[in-house]
Design a protein around this motif. Structure first.
Motif: not given
Length: 111
Positions: A71-87
């Motif tokens: 779950e912790r890694f899933k949260g990290l991946v979600t944050v990274k994907l959101d950041t990449l999507s915004a960029l």
């Protein structure tokens, strides 16, 4: 398709009915056997039921910790994907409008 798989846990043979690959079933049984042996070796003689309960608690603890880590890694991946999507959205927007917000077609037609 269900298969019968013979395994040995704590010196006793069990026949397991499973749809999983037999090598997987044997691996799971070997893991349980190892956990039970670890509980028995680490203490005074225990009744089989107590040893089984303690090994079950150890295995469940590992499962819960692995799920929490997932779950912790899933949260990290979600944050990274959101950041990449915004960029990516920013880069694509700049590509359409130019770096200063000007429409590239207007810039080209003015040249």
């Amino acid at each position: 398709m269900e298969q019968l798989v013979s395994v040995v846990i704590r010196g006793e043979q069990y026949t397991i009915r499973s749809t999983e690959d037999p090598s997987y079933v044997r691996r799971v049984a070997a893991y349980v056997d190892t956990k039970l042996n670890g509980v028995v070796k680490g203490s005074q003689p225990l009744p089989p039921t107590k040893a089984t309960i303690l090994a079950s608690l150890n295995i469940t603890d590992e499962l819960f910790k692995a799920e929490a880590e997932r779950e912790r890694f899933k949260g990290l991946v979600t944050v990274k994907l959101d950041t990449l999507s915004a960029l990516l959205g920013t880069v694509l927007e700049e590509g359409v409008n130019g770096p200063n917000g000007n429409d590239r077609e207007s810039e080209v037609s003015r040249a």
